[in-house]
Design an enzyme around this catalytic site. Structure first.
Site, PDB file in Angstrom:
ATOM      1  N   ASP A 231      -2.286   1.038   7.519  1.00 13.90           N
ATOM      2  CA  ASP A 231      -1.447   0.899   6.324  1.00 13.90           C
ATOM      3  C   ASP A 231      -1.069  -0.556   6.066  1.00 13.90           C
ATOM      4  O   ASP A 231      -1.124  -1.030   4.927  1.00 13.90           O
ATOM      5  CB  ASP A 231      -0.183   1.762   6.449  1.00 13.90           C
ATOM      6  CG  ASP A 231      -0.504   3.243   6.518  1.00 13.90           C
ATOM      7  OD1 ASP A 231      -1.112   3.755   5.563  1.00 13.90           O
ATOM      8  OD2 ASP A 231      -0.155   3.882   7.524  1.00 13.90           O
TER       9      ASP A 231
ATOM     10  N   GLU B  57      -1.436  -1.488  -4.800  1.00 11.31           N
ATOM     11  CA  GLU B  57      -2.664  -0.744  -5.067  1.00 11.31           C
ATOM     12  C   GLU B  57      -2.402   0.299  -6.147  1.00 11.31           C
ATOM     13  O   GLU B  57      -1.343   0.932  -6.159  1.00 11.31           O
ATOM     14  CB  GLU B  57      -3.142  -0.066  -3.787  1.00 11.31           C
ATOM     15  CG  GLU B  57      -4.523   0.531  -3.916  1.00 11.31           C
ATOM     16  CD  GLU B  57      -5.062   0.978  -2.572  1.00 11.31           C
ATOM     17  OE1 GLU B  57      -5.959   0.300  -2.058  1.00 11.31           O
ATOM     18  OE2 GLU B  57      -4.563   1.984  -2.039  1.00 11.31           O
TER      19      GLU B  57
ATOM     20  N   ASP C 160       0.876  -1.173   0.000  1.00 16.27           N
ATOM     21  CA  ASP C 160       0.000   0.000   0.000  1.00 16.27           C
ATOM     22  C   ASP C 160       0.916   1.226   0.000  1.00 16.27           C
ATOM     23  O   ASP C 160       1.392   1.658   1.044  1.00 16.27           O
ATOM     24  CB  ASP C 160      -0.904  -0.009   1.228  1.00 16.27           C
ATOM     25  CG  ASP C 160      -1.841   1.183   1.265  1.00 16.27           C
ATOM     26  OD1 ASP C 160      -2.259   1.646   0.182  1.00 16.27           O
ATOM     27  OD2 ASP C 160      -2.157   1.656   2.370  1.00 16.27           O
TER      28      ASP C 160
END
Length: 170
Positions: free
Chosen positions: A144, A72, A12
């Site tokens: 996160d 992502e 991420d």
């Protein structure tokens, strides 16, 4: 037919905090391996912060003997400069597993939410809750790292579906 165990690194990306999570996927079984957050020094020049991301994510790839990675896709917001900087951080994070010889899959945030929570508009607390349910040995995971584990879970599901579909073609 035996199932092959694959270590997946979920990422991420962020310039201040990049979450990472490693899982093992064997058929439909998922197992938590590790997770954490890379935090570049905030006062360092931009180029050094990007280099920090590249080096630290590369170290995670090596330390956990990852086979594949997933990241992502960039989230576009109203501030063009912020979006550009996030894109540059994402590139540094994406290059680390590529440099280690791993394939890197990309997933839209709404697809990750739908795959893990069942709704494309899920919030961070819902994602963390489902990650804890799917990977109970991970314990309480901060946002996160939970997002990174959700990306790894999404990749595990999608690669499995692709494998099942490919066998049907043969």
């Amino acid at each position: 037919m035996t199932n092959v165990t694959t270590r997946i690194l979920g990422l991420d990306p962020g310039l201040r905090r990049t979450g990472w999570g490693v899982i093992e996927s064997e058929g439909s079984r998922l197992r938590w391996i590790a997770h954490g957050v890379v935090t570049p020094p905030e006062k360092a020049p931009f180029s050094e912060r990007l280099l920090h991301l590249l080096i630290e994510v590369g170290a995670v790839c090596r330390a956990h003997a990852c086979d594949e990675a997933a990241i992502e896709e960039v989230f576009v917001n109203m501030n063009g400069a912020s979006t550009l900087k996030l894109g540059q951080a994402r590139a540094a994070v994406m290059l680390a597993p590529a440099q280690a010889g791993l394939s890197v899959a990309e997933y839209a945030p709404t697809l990750v939410k739908k795959a893990v929570v069942g709704a494309g508009q899920a919030d961070k607390s819902q994602i963390a809750f489902m990650v804890k349910r799917l990977l109970p040995s991970a314990g309480d995971v901060k946002a996160d790292a939970a997002d990174a584990l959700a990306i790894a879970i999404t990749h595990a599901h999608h690669r499995r579906m692709l494998s099942v579909n490919m066998r049907g073609v043969a």
